[in-house]
Scaffold this motif. Structure first.
Motif, PDB file in Angstrom:
ATOM      1  N   GLU A 268      -0.577  16.133   8.111  1.00  0.00           N
ATOM      2  CA  GLU A 268      -1.443  15.533   9.136  1.00  0.00           C
ATOM      3  C   GLU A 268      -0.817  15.587  10.518  1.00  0.00           C
ATOM      4  N   ASN A 269       0.479  15.905  10.546  1.00  0.00           N
ATOM      5  CA  ASN A 269       1.213  15.972  11.805  1.00  0.00           C
ATOM      6  C   ASN A 269       1.129  14.645  12.574  1.00  0.00           C
ATOM      7  N   LEU A 270       1.370  13.554  11.848  1.00  0.00           N
ATOM      8  CA  LEU A 270       1.326  12.222  12.453  1.00  0.00           C
ATOM      9  C   LEU A 270       2.717  11.585  12.375  1.00  0.00           C
ATOM     10  N   ASP A 271       2.972  10.628  13.258  1.00  0.00           N
ATOM     11  CA  ASP A 271       4.299  10.008  13.233  1.00  0.00           C
ATOM     12  C   ASP A 271       4.245   8.492  13.000  1.00  0.00           C
ATOM     13  N   THR A 272       3.078   8.008  12.564  1.00  0.00           N
ATOM     14  CA  THR A 272       2.955   6.587  12.243  1.00  0.00           C
ATOM     15  C   THR A 272       2.514   6.452  10.790  1.00  0.00           C
ATOM     16  N   VAL A 273       3.208   5.581  10.057  1.00  0.00           N
ATOM     17  CA  VAL A 273       2.982   5.453   8.617  1.00  0.00           C
ATOM     18  C   VAL A 273       2.862   3.979   8.241  1.00  0.00           C
ATOM     19  N   VAL A 274       1.905   3.694   7.355  1.00  0.00           N
ATOM     20  CA  VAL A 274       1.729   2.341   6.832  1.00  0.00           C
ATOM     21  C   VAL A 274       1.919   2.383   5.318  1.00  0.00           C
ATOM     22  N   ILE A 275       2.662   1.446   4.779  1.00  0.00           N
ATOM     23  CA  ILE A 275       2.687   1.281   3.316  1.00  0.00           C
ATOM     24  C   ILE A 275       2.178  -0.127   3.032  1.00  0.00           C
ATOM     25  N   THR A 276       1.202  -0.214   2.142  1.00  0.00           N
ATOM     26  CA  THR A 276       0.577  -1.506   1.889  1.00  0.00           C
ATOM     27  C   THR A 276       0.126  -1.602   0.434  1.00  0.00           C
ATOM     28  N   GLY A 277      -0.310  -2.777   0.006  1.00  0.00           N
ATOM     29  CA  GLY A 277      -0.685  -3.008  -1.395  1.00  0.00           C
ATOM     30  C   GLY A 277       0.462  -3.700  -2.128  1.00  0.00           C
ATOM     31  N   GLY A 278       0.148  -4.255  -3.283  1.00  0.00           N
ATOM     32  CA  GLY A 278       1.115  -5.088  -4.012  1.00  0.00           C
ATOM     33  C   GLY A 278       2.452  -4.433  -4.305  1.00  0.00           C
ATOM     34  N   VAL A 279       2.451  -3.123  -4.579  1.00  0.00           N
ATOM     35  CA  VAL A 279       3.710  -2.447  -4.930  1.00  0.00           C
ATOM     36  C   VAL A 279       4.633  -2.327  -3.713  1.00  0.00           C
ATOM     37  N   CYS A 280       4.074  -2.532  -2.527  1.00  0.00           N
ATOM     38  CA  CYS A 280       4.896  -2.520  -1.314  1.00  0.00           C
ATOM     39  C   CYS A 280       5.871  -3.700  -1.324  1.00  0.00           C
TER      40      CYS A 280
END
Ligand code: KG4
Ligand code: ZN
Length: 349
Positions: A268-280
């Protein structure tokens, strides 16, 4: 002007109510966790979940308003998770939300649970706010007991699924592995706890689809491999090696997730990342992700735990933005076990 939203979340086994204020401040979020009632069955029992939602929801609404120090008269809208989820569970939240909206003459919005998870990093409260430079577009990994998906997120309502598991969700296999080891339900947090004392290289577990040049994931092979391995060991051996087993199993999941996340960021050539949800909540995933993002020069946002696991605040945020955009649901809104066709575009990479 839509400012204060009451939000309800009852899509699975957690009953949660929140008051969210423009632009995304959580004035209160209160939840009733049902783990203890489902634990004897080793998984969520839908009928028991909906019965408990009906017991908890009205007292939680009272508490949420009290904590937020506002009354029903100060509300400008009601948001509720109406999809996807367990139908009996969703019905409780949806019926209560519709009744309140009707009686108080408030606008109503039905929210997709997954949209809530994706937007959770935008929430803020007394002790958390996203970094000032956090903005669209970004890559999001939503990883929970029911879902493991990679999204390209361009704006509110603009979500493209670019990768996902083709079988089990990561949280589901954590829970199954915990169950195999007799760690109780849900097992994810217990596996994490044991893993902290173990050697991640002690056992070799498969890394499903890691070599494939796409964003698909698979965790069912890992589950079967774990089952076979445990069957080949004696009860004493398993007991003595519990920490190593958990650490090695966990490492396999984390490695696959971060590998696919890296591929998604590159594609995607992006530099912002989110990790979310219970396993986070997983401590190894969090630390490995932080190290990876620092090394790659990425802006990584992981909402605090209270907004990663199922909660109504994230539903309030999504509802607030949609109501402010002029969207309204009518009184014939129903619950749905699956997402609506336009919710999440799928364009797998
Ligand atoms: O988002 P969530 O609260 O509910 C769903 O929408 O599924 O996620 C619950 C999942 C469960 O599978 C649980 O075992 C897992 O998140 N989980 C963890 C940890 N804490 C919760 N998995 C691994 N390590 C943890 N520390
Ligand atoms: Zn969830």
């Amino acid at each position: 002007m839509i400012k204060n939203i009451l939000a309800l979340e009852t899509s699975c086994d957690d009953t949660s109510v929140a008051v969210v204020q423009d632009p995304g401040c959580v004035l209160s979020v209160v939840s009733a966790n049902q783990d203890a009632v489902h634990a004897p069955f080793g998984g969520v029992v839908p009928e028991i979940a909906s019965r408990n939602h009906s017991l908890h929801i009205l007292p939680l609404i009272q508490r949420a308003l009290l904590q937020a120090k506002i009354s029903m008269e100060d509300l400008h809208g009601i948001a509720v998770t109406n999809r996807p989820g367990l139908i009996g569970s969703l019905i409780v939240g949806v019926s209560v939300a519709k009744t309140l909206a009707q009686v108080k003459n408030l606008p109503l919005i039905g929210v997709n649970h997954l949209e809530g998870h994706i937007l959770a990093p935008f929430l803020s409260d007394d002790s958390w706010a996203p970094p000032g430079n956090f903005k669209f577009p970004f890559v999001a990994l939503a990883v929970s007991g029911g879902h493991t998906s990679l999204y390209r997120v361009d704006d509110i309502g603009k979500y493209t699924i670019i990768g996902r598991t083709k079988d089990d969700a990561a949280g589901e296999v954590f829970d199954k592995f915990g169950k195999m080891l007799g760690l109780g339900f849900p097992g994810g947090a217990q596996v994490d706890r044991w893993a902290q004392k173990g050697n991640p290289e002690a056992f070799e577990f498969p890394r499903g689809l890691i070599k494939e040049e796409n964003l698909m994931m698979s965790f069912s092979g890992l589950k079967s491999a774990a089952h076979r391995l445990l069957q080949s060991m004696s009860a004493d051996e398993i007991e003595n090696k519990k920490a190593d087993l958990c650490a090695s199993f966990q490492e396999s999941v984390v490695e696959v997730l971060l590998h696919k996340l890296q591929m998604a960021v590159d594609l995607e050539n992006l530099d912002t990342v989110v990790i979310t949800g219970g396993v986070c909540a997983n401590s190894r995933l969090r630390s490995a992700a932080q190290a990876w993002a620092a090394q790659e020069g990425l802006l990584l946002v992981m909402p605090p735990m209270r907004y990663c696991t199922d909660n109504a605040a994230m539903i309030g945020y999504a509802g607030l933005k949609r109501l402010q955009n002029g969207e309204r649901f009518q009184m014939d809104m129903g619950p749905s076990p699956s997402s609506s066709p336009g919710d999440l575009k799928e364009s797998l990479k």
